[in-house]
Enzyme design. Structure first.
Site, PDB file in Angstrom:
ATOM      1  N   TYR A  82     -17.348  -2.677   2.029  1.00 34.33           N
ATOM      2  CA  TYR A  82     -15.950  -2.644   1.576  1.00 34.33           C
ATOM      3  C   TYR A  82     -15.668  -3.793   0.613  1.00 34.33           C
ATOM      4  O   TYR A  82     -15.048  -3.601  -0.434  1.00 34.33           O
ATOM      5  CB  TYR A  82     -15.037  -2.723   2.790  1.00 34.33           C
ATOM      6  CG  TYR A  82     -13.561  -2.593   2.486  1.00 34.33           C
ATOM      7  CD1 TYR A  82     -13.051  -1.433   1.922  1.00 34.33           C
ATOM      8  CD2 TYR A  82     -12.680  -3.630   2.790  1.00 34.33           C
ATOM      9  CE1 TYR A  82     -11.698  -1.307   1.650  1.00 34.33           C
ATOM     10  CE2 TYR A  82     -11.327  -3.512   2.531  1.00 34.33           C
ATOM     11  CZ  TYR A  82     -10.840  -2.353   1.962  1.00 34.33           C
ATOM     12  OH  TYR A  82      -9.490  -2.235   1.697  1.00 34.33           O
ATOM     13  N   ILE A 133      -2.539  -5.237   6.138  1.00 33.13           N
ATOM     14  CA  ILE A 133      -1.228  -4.597   6.047  1.00 33.13           C
ATOM     15  C   ILE A 133      -1.049  -3.645   7.227  1.00 33.13           C
ATOM     16  O   ILE A 133      -2.005  -3.035   7.704  1.00 33.13           O
ATOM     17  CB  ILE A 133      -1.095  -3.823   4.712  1.00 33.13           C
ATOM     18  CG1 ILE A 133      -1.388  -4.757   3.526  1.00 33.13           C
ATOM     19  CG2 ILE A 133       0.300  -3.222   4.584  1.00 33.13           C
ATOM     20  CD1 ILE A 133      -0.465  -5.945   3.386  1.00 33.13           C
TER      21      ILE A 133
END
Length: 252
Positions: free
Chosen positions: A159, A191
């Site tokens: 990632y 988030i």
């Protein structure tokens, strides 16, 4: 109205960040085209947008940003309906694996390839297809979504590498598409999205304690940052990576 009469195209608009960006743009007067691979999630965002604006100023179409021929048709349709595309936000990304954190030795070929494709290909496809429209019209704003992990993070080699690619692509595109198009990148921290469902409580608390503000980010935090980069208030900013992470800076 900071985006009055502007045409914005947001990918991944069915997810929390994409939806927050689309809603924030709508609040500031933009006409909105949205896409997502999930028709159900896409329709949810469309319904919320129609609460803020004239339904004829919202265009939603299910599509896969990884398929360039499919996206070519979508972007041609958006351009035909609205006459232009002023703002592109490339939101699509993430990790498909149910287990987020894996060592280099645990990540197999399938996960590596999927993560690279999911985070890089859609951003490349949409930029390549939308940029000529912006150049022809003499104006454009492109916003990509990376992560603060793009400088490297244990357990996220795939990632982080993919999002480093997004950051690098942002800077290259800013150079190649100048002076007509501003290209910038948001690097979110953690988030409050569905990703939290795949993280244990200890990891969440560790991350929360690392922030200077003592909280996780909200999708609206990303929406507000995207609004600034999409507006003319950021007209002298390009090739920039903006961390929205509660004070955590990308670092090795």
């Amino acid at each position: 109205m900071r985006l009055e009469n502007k045409i914005a195209f947001v990918t991944g608009a069915g997810g929390p960040m994409g939806q927050a960006i689309a809603l924030r743009f709508a609040e500031e007067g933009a006409k909105i085209a949205i896409t997502d691979i999930s028709e159900r999630r896409l329709n949810q965002t469309k319904e919320k947008l129609q609460e803020y604006m004239d339904p004829k100023h919202v265009f939603a179409i299910r599509a896969n940003v990884l398929a360039i021929n499919e996206m070519r048709e979508v972007i041609e349709e958006v351009s035909s309906i609205f006459g232009n595309i002023d703002i592109l936000v490339n939101v699509v990304g993430g990790i498909r694996d149910s287990t987020l954190e894996k060592s280099i030795f645990e990540i197999d070929d399938e996960r590596w390839d999927q993560t690279m494709e999911l985070n890089l290909k859609g951003t490349f496809n949409c930029t390549k297809l939308v940029a000529p429209i912006m150049i022809q019209n003499g104006y454009g704003k492109i916003i990509n979504i990376s992560t603060i992990h793009f400088e490297g993070e244990k357990g996220y080699s795939d990632y982080g590498a993919a999002k480093a690619g997004v950051a690098s692509f942002t800077k290259t595109a800013a150079k190649e598409l100048s002076p007509t198009i501003n290209v910038n990148c948001i690097a979110p921290g953690l988030i409050q999205t569905s990703v939290l469902e795949r993280m244990d409580h200890e990891t969440l608390e560790e991350y929360r304690n690392q922030t200077l503000l003592g909280r996780l980010g909200k999708p609206t935090d990303i929406g507000n940052a995207a609004l600034f980069l999409a507006s003319d208030e950021s007209s002298y900013i390009t090739g920039h990576i903006l961390p929205v992470s509660g004070g955590i800076w990308p670092h090795l």
